[in-house]
Design an enzyme around this catalytic site. Structure first.
Site, PDB file in Angstrom:
ATOM      1  N   ASP A 116       0.908  -1.249   0.253  1.00 19.63           N
ATOM      2  CA  ASP A 116      -0.068   0.094  -0.019  1.00 19.63           C
ATOM      3  C   ASP A 116       0.926   1.328   0.183  1.00 19.63           C
ATOM      4  O   ASP A 116       0.661   2.041  -0.763  1.00 19.63           O
ATOM      5  CB  ASP A 116      -0.846   0.039   1.129  1.00 19.63           C
ATOM      6  CG  ASP A 116      -0.644  -0.152   2.413  1.00 19.63           C
ATOM      7  OD1 ASP A 116       0.547  -0.270   2.637  1.00 19.63           O
ATOM      8  OD2 ASP A 116      -1.382   0.091   3.382  1.00 19.63           O
ATOM      9  N   GLY A 168      -4.657  -6.342  18.755  1.00 18.78           N
ATOM     10  CA  GLY A 168      -3.203  -6.840  18.648  1.00 18.78           C
ATOM     11  C   GLY A 168      -3.125  -8.227  17.848  1.00 18.78           C
ATOM     12  O   GLY A 168      -2.238  -8.877  17.663  1.00 18.78           O
ATOM     13  N   GLY A 218      -3.461  -8.516  14.370  1.00 16.80           N
ATOM     14  CA  GLY A 218      -3.236  -8.115  13.196  1.00 16.80           C
ATOM     15  C   GLY A 218      -4.427  -7.991  12.164  1.00 16.80           C
ATOM     16  O   GLY A 218      -4.542  -8.044  10.892  1.00 16.80           O
ATOM     17  N   SER A 243      -7.454  -3.904  14.775  1.00 16.90           N
ATOM     18  CA  SER A 243      -8.430  -3.395  15.745  1.00 16.90           C
ATOM     19  C   SER A 243      -8.544  -1.988  15.874  1.00 16.90           C
ATOM     20  O   SER A 243      -9.303  -1.342  16.003  1.00 16.90           O
ATOM     21  CB  SER A 243      -8.228  -4.222  16.912  1.00 16.90           C
ATOM     22  OG  SER A 243      -6.936  -4.049  17.332  1.00 16.90           O
ATOM     23  N   SER A 244      -7.060  -1.496  15.660  1.00 18.04           N
ATOM     24  CA  SER A 244      -7.103   0.407  15.993  1.00 18.04           C
ATOM     25  C   SER A 244      -7.873   0.718  14.857  1.00 18.04           C
ATOM     26  O   SER A 244      -8.476   1.885  15.157  1.00 18.04           O
ATOM     27  CB  SER A 244      -5.683   0.581  15.945  1.00 18.04           C
ATOM     28  OG  SER A 244      -5.171  -0.098  14.662  1.00 18.04           O
ATOM     29  N   ASP A 256      -5.736  -0.702   5.610  1.00 18.87           N
ATOM     30  CA  ASP A 256      -6.765  -0.946   6.517  1.00 18.87           C
ATOM     31  C   ASP A 256      -8.114  -0.133   6.800  1.00 18.87           C
ATOM     32  O   ASP A 256      -9.078  -0.875   6.704  1.00 18.87           O
ATOM     33  CB  ASP A 256      -5.962  -0.875   8.167  1.00 18.87           C
ATOM     34  CG  ASP A 256      -4.684  -1.890   7.979  1.00 18.87           C
ATOM     35  OD1 ASP A 256      -4.676  -2.640   6.910  1.00 18.87           O
ATOM     36  OD2 ASP A 256      -3.854  -1.683   8.948  1.00 18.87           O
ATOM     37  N   TYR A 258       8.595  -2.380  10.912  1.00 19.46           N
ATOM     38  CA  TYR A 258       7.744  -1.696  10.013  1.00 19.46           C
ATOM     39  C   TYR A 258       8.417  -0.559   9.311  1.00 19.46           C
ATOM     40  O   TYR A 258       8.393  -0.571   7.847  1.00 19.46           O
ATOM     41  CB  TYR A 258       6.276  -1.475  10.335  1.00 19.46           C
ATOM     42  CG  TYR A 258       5.217  -1.060   9.272  1.00 19.46           C
ATOM     43  CD1 TYR A 258       4.308  -1.964   8.783  1.00 19.46           C
ATOM     44  CD2 TYR A 258       5.125   0.284   8.860  1.00 19.46           C
ATOM     45  CE1 TYR A 258       3.252  -1.653   8.047  1.00 19.46           C
ATOM     46  CE2 TYR A 258       4.373   0.454   8.042  1.00 19.46           C
ATOM     47  CZ  TYR A 258       3.302  -0.470   7.422  1.00 19.46           C
ATOM     48  OH  TYR A 258       2.562   0.025   6.523  1.00 19.46           O
TER      49      TYR A 258
HETATM   50  C1  GLA Z   1      -0.472  -2.895   8.478  1.00 17.47           C
HETATM   51  C2  GLA Z   1      -0.637  -1.348   7.801  1.00 17.47           C
HETATM   52  C3  GLA Z   1      -1.075  -1.389   6.394  1.00 17.47           C
HETATM   53  C4  GLA Z   1      -0.294  -2.133   5.579  1.00 17.47           C
HETATM   54  C5  GLA Z   1      -0.043  -3.559   6.160  1.00 17.47           C
HETATM   55  C6  GLA Z   1       0.835  -4.428   5.473  1.00 17.47           C
HETATM   56  O1  GLA Z   1      -1.673  -3.440   8.666  1.00 17.47           O
HETATM   57  O2  GLA Z   1      -1.535  -0.715   8.559  1.00 17.47           O
HETATM   58  O3  GLA Z   1      -1.155   0.024   6.064  1.00 17.47           O
HETATM   59  O4  GLA Z   1       0.964  -1.545   5.208  1.00 17.47           O
HETATM   60  O5  GLA Z   1       0.337  -3.532   7.515  1.00 17.47           O
HETATM   61  O6  GLA Z   1       0.375  -4.801   4.135  1.00 17.47           O
END
Ligand code: GLA
Length: 386
Positions: free
Chosen positions: A40, A126, A128, A131-132, A176, A228
């Protein structure tokens, strides 16, 4: 209250807490990403869907600039703040998300009055599954409406991204919140992250005799940590050395030449993003032509690329993926930002129980925390409930 879409419980609790009925109740879902990871912020392609697990907020505007926040989870008690004092980095835990959204809207020039807010969520924290973002999207949908700001979905996506990037301090992309705000029942969201163009792609696993299992490894991760950001920095370096605006502009056919100019680590990071973009496009085509049963090999290849080239998997995610595949899943991969969180496993209905038991057993044998395993289906994006 958790797990219901009945708004009377959250409205009642709001009234007990704040003394008056809320102006309304809104909800926004978490997401899984079918494929397209770390593409993204490289202006590439993603294919997530909004899941049938949501954050819900009951909200009432105040006539001063105070904010009072309470959640049914997280043990923070009542959080109080003044909208006049919000600064990047303010707040703690889950309260950063509503505060960040209010801050972003204010920064944009929207007049945000104070508000009381009660939050409930059944998106596992948490894991993945965003949730946030579910919280942020529920709050921004509510505030957009009650303030009369009238922002469209694309603008809301960018405001929640600013809340995450600048207020919370996580340098994430737009996947997300796009899934949470723009998702639709029965569909995956094929998003071009360069121009925010969305095509809704039918994804009906059940009709193909499949379920999408989520395996929450219980390994917690935070995108505000260094991993990240360092992957993002590698991608930006790769684009700069290759002389393109973003890695979106590099094709699989360019990789051989790229190998001549990039250092080993940057090449592997770039190769993940470039091949992953290609896999998203293939997945969309296959889903349209043959349905969910045809994309298993792409999920597997995506996982291998994240494990070996992007290096964002972990032993628990690898074990979840390998065990699912060995017990009948037709494709599996980690989903989300990585370094923990969840894997998804596309699984024939008849193999679901076998996969579940085998994963739980393999985790016990490896001495890992027992994973949580459940199914998800594509659900509606953010909306007003009452
Ligand atoms: C998290 C980030 C997204 C994206 C993913 C990896 O979820 O919030 O923006 O970068 O990691 O694809």
């Amino acid at each position: 209250m958790t797990g219901t879409t009945d708004t009377s419980a959250i409205s009642l609790r709001f009234k007990e807490t704040f003394g008056q009925a809320p102006d309304g109740v809104w909800q926004a879902p978490g997401r899984v990403n079918l494929i397209g990871e770390h593409t993204d912020y490289n202006e590439g392609f993603v294919l997530p869907f909004a899941i049938d697990r949501t954050a819900r907020v009951a909200l009432r505007l105040r006539d001063d600039s105070r904010v009072r926040l309470l959640s049914t989870f997280g043990g923070q008690g009542l959080v109080e703040a003044s909208l006049d004092d919000l600064r990047p980095g303010s707040g703690q835990g889950w309260s950063r998300y509503p505060l960040g959204v209010a801050w972003a809207l204010q920064e944009r020039g929207v007049v945000v009055p104070g508000f009381d807010l009660l939050l409930d969520s059944d998106v596992p924290l948490g894991a993945g599954l965003s949730s946030s973002h579910a919280i942020e999207c529920a709050v921004i949908t509510a505030l957009n409406e009650v303030t009369g700001a009238g922002l469209g979905a694309e603008e809301l996506v960018l405001e929640t991204q600013r809340a995450e990037n600048l207020f919370v301090g996580a340098p994430t992309g737009i996947m997300d919140q796009s899934a949470s705000l723009r998702g639709a029942k029965g569909h995956a969201v094929f998003l071009d992250c360069r121009d925010q163009h969305v095509d809704l792609v039918p994804f009906d696993a059940e009709a193909s005799g499949l379920v999408l299992l989520v395996i929450d490894t219980k390994v917690s991760h935070s995108h505000a940590d260094g991993g990240y950001a360092s992957r993002r920095a590698s991608c930006e370096l790769g684009a700069q050395v290759l002389g393109v605006r973003a890695l979106r502009d590099v094709g699989v056919e360019d990789l051989e030449e790229a190998a001549g100019v990039l250092d080993g680590t940057t090449l592997r990071r770039v190769r993940h993003v470039v091949t992953e973009n290609d896999r998203v496009l293939q997945a969309v085509e296959l889903l349209g032509a043959q349905g969910p049963g045809s994309i298993g090999h792409l999920l597997d290849a995506s996982h291998a690329s994240m494990r070996d080239d992007f290096e964002i998997s972990c032993p628990e995610l690898d074990l979840a993926v390998e065990t699912s595949r060995a017990n009948g899943s037709i494709g599996a991969r980690m989903t989300g930002g990585g370094f923990g969180g969840s894997a998804i496993a596309l699984t024939p209905v008849g193999h679901e129980q076998q996969v579940r038991s085998a994963v739980v057993r393999s985790f016990a044998r490896a001495g890992f925390t027992e994973p949580d395993i459940f199914t998800v289906t594509p659900a509606a994006g953010a909306l007003r409930l009452a």
